[in-house]
Design a protein around this motif. Structure first.
Motif, PDB file in Angstrom:
ATOM      1  N   GLU A   1      44.608  24.929  32.027  1.00  0.00           N
ATOM      2  CA  GLU A   1      44.078  26.255  31.700  1.00  0.00           C
ATOM      3  C   GLU A   1      42.612  26.378  32.100  1.00  0.00           C
ATOM      4  OE1 GLU A   1      44.753  27.290  27.659  1.00  0.00           O
ATOM      5  OE2 GLU A   1      46.898  26.849  27.716  1.00  0.00           O
TER       6      GLU A   1
ATOM      7  N   THR B   1      42.477  26.650  35.978  1.00  0.00           N
ATOM      8  CA  THR B   1      43.124  27.892  36.408  1.00  0.00           C
ATOM      9  C   THR B   1      42.220  29.084  36.123  1.00  0.00           C
ATOM     10  OG1 THR B   1      45.348  27.012  36.035  1.00  0.00           O
ATOM     11  CG2 THR B   1      45.121  29.394  36.101  1.00  0.00           C
ATOM     12  N   HIS B   2      41.656  29.117  34.928  1.00  0.00           N
ATOM     13  CA  HIS B   2      40.739  30.205  34.559  1.00  0.00           C
ATOM     14  C   HIS B   2      39.482  30.168  35.429  1.00  0.00           C
ATOM     15  CE1 HIS B   2      39.191  33.372  32.009  1.00  0.00           C
ATOM     16  NE2 HIS B   2      38.089  32.676  31.774  1.00  0.00           N
TER      17      HIS B   2
ATOM     18  N   LEU C   1      37.157  33.202  42.404  1.00  0.00           N
ATOM     19  CA  LEU C   1      37.671  33.998  43.511  1.00  0.00           C
ATOM     20  C   LEU C   1      37.386  35.486  43.288  1.00  0.00           C
ATOM     21  CD1 LEU C   1      41.081  32.224  44.234  1.00  0.00           C
ATOM     22  CD2 LEU C   1      38.889  31.930  45.390  1.00  0.00           C
ATOM     23  N   ASN C   2      37.458  35.943  42.048  1.00  0.00           N
ATOM     24  CA  ASN C   2      37.195  37.358  41.762  1.00  0.00           C
ATOM     25  C   ASN C   2      35.704  37.675  41.810  1.00  0.00           C
ATOM     26  OD1 ASN C   2      39.899  38.012  41.377  1.00  0.00           O
ATOM     27  ND2 ASN C   2      39.861  37.432  39.216  1.00  0.00           N
TER      28      ASN C   2
ATOM     29  N   ASP D   1      38.526  33.958  49.080  1.00  0.00           N
ATOM     30  CA  ASP D   1      39.960  33.937  49.371  1.00  0.00           C
ATOM     31  C   ASP D   1      40.659  32.659  48.947  1.00  0.00           C
ATOM     32  OD1 ASP D   1      39.963  36.495  50.764  1.00  0.00           O
ATOM     33  OD2 ASP D   1      38.856  35.468  52.342  1.00  0.00           O
TER      34      ASP D   1
ATOM     35  N   ASP E   1      44.957  24.064  42.608  1.00  0.00           N
ATOM     36  CA  ASP E   1      43.682  24.173  43.328  1.00  0.00           C
ATOM     37  C   ASP E   1      42.888  22.876  43.305  1.00  0.00           C
ATOM     38  OD1 ASP E   1      44.064  26.831  44.026  1.00  0.00           O
ATOM     39  OD2 ASP E   1      43.160  27.585  42.171  1.00  0.00           O
TER      40      ASP E   1
ATOM     41  N   GLY F   1      39.207  28.922  38.489  1.00  0.00           N
ATOM     42  CA  GLY F   1      39.544  29.334  39.852  1.00  0.00           C
ATOM     43  C   GLY F   1      39.697  30.833  39.985  1.00  0.00           C
ATOM     44  N   ASN F   2      40.400  31.444  39.047  1.00  0.00           N
ATOM     45  CA  ASN F   2      40.585  32.901  39.101  1.00  0.00           C
ATOM     46  C   ASN F   2      39.253  33.626  39.020  1.00  0.00           C
ATOM     47  OD1 ASN F   2      43.359  32.636  39.281  1.00  0.00           O
ATOM     48  ND2 ASN F   2      43.684  32.798  37.077  1.00  0.00           N
ATOM     49  N   SER F   3      38.382  33.147  38.144  1.00  0.00           N
ATOM     50  CA  SER F   3      37.069  33.782  37.985  1.00  0.00           C
ATOM     51  C   SER F   3      36.227  33.643  39.246  1.00  0.00           C
ATOM     52  CB  SER F   3      36.334  33.156  36.802  1.00  0.00           C
ATOM     53  OG  SER F   3      35.038  33.710  36.669  1.00  0.00           O
TER      54      SER F   3
END
Length: 233
Positions: free
Chosen positions: A96, A99-100, A106-107, A112, A130, A102-104
């Motif tokens: 978690e 994952t959190h 990239l946004n 990309d 990732d 990585g998402n942050s």
């Protein structure tokens, strides 16, 4: 004759530079001077000076606007870092957490692709797709050693072999990257963010947000290490 004219021009220019008050003492000369404008019309020296001042002011205004924009973006990023740090501190699971993270990333950076290489292979195995686990003496990490030893975030473009190692077949469309050492001189590994935009990550861009975030990642990894290993680190 041409050389004489050139020499005379230099003498006049030198004299005027050394005597900036010449036109104050000789206003009739100033009034008589006409300069060619870009439009082809003749303008006075004063008009030319006004035009130059206006252009200079416009450039200064543009620079000021750029600085204001950068300051606003930095403030937004620092606010996001604070929020993200609090969010990550509340997460116990490695999956978690990364994952959190990585998402942050990239946004927040309009990127990309992300790859994190950890030397703590146990943590890497729990951290998601990732994250890659690799030994710190693996020959594959050797090409990154000089970048890690700089102990600072590096922006720009990596060569083809490095991109292939990090991103596999997706590496062919990665046009710019930012590489962040994790831990002192990359002692914990590296994190690399990629973009298909050649101008997204460039040498000289601000990386304070990423540098601070790297500390958060290393702190999380340190919690997974045995106590004796943390003391010796």
């Amino acid at each position: 004759m041409s050389d004489d004219k050139t020499s005379l021009k230099k003498v006049v220019a030198s004299y005027l530079l050394k005597h900036p008050d010449f036109f104050d003492d000789n206003p009739e000369v100033l009034e008589a001077i006409e300069l060619n404008h870009r439009s082809g019309a003749a303008v006075s020296l004063i008009e030319r000076q006004v035009e130059q001042l206006r252009s200079s002011n416009e450039e200064t205004s543009r620079q000021l606007q750029r600085l204001i924009q950068v300051a606003a973006e930095n403030e937004k990023l620092m606010s996001r870092l604070h929020q993200l740090t609090l969010e990550l501190l509340m997460i116990d699971s490695k999956l978690e957490f990364f994952t959190h993270l990585g998402n942050s990333l990239l946004n927040d950076f309009n990127a990309d692709i992300l790859r994190i290489c950890l030397f703590d292979q146990e943590s890497a195995a729990l951290a998601g797709e990732d994250v890659m686990g690799i030994s710190n003496d693996d020959p594959a990490i050797e090409p990154f050693q000089s970048l890690m030893e700089k102990n600072q975030t590096v922006c720009g473009r990596l060569n083809e072999s490095k991109l292939n190692f990090l991103f596999g077949t997706k590496g062919r469309w990665v046009q710019s990257t930012v590489l962040i050492p994790l831990g002192d001189k990359g002692s914990d590994g590296i994190m690399v963010i990629g973009s298909s935009d050649p101008g997204r990550f460039y040498p000289g861009m601000g990386t304070l947000f990423l540098d601070l975030l790297a500390n958060v990642i290393s702190a999380n990894l340190a919690e997974s290490k045995p106590e004796a290993q943390r003391r010796s680190a």
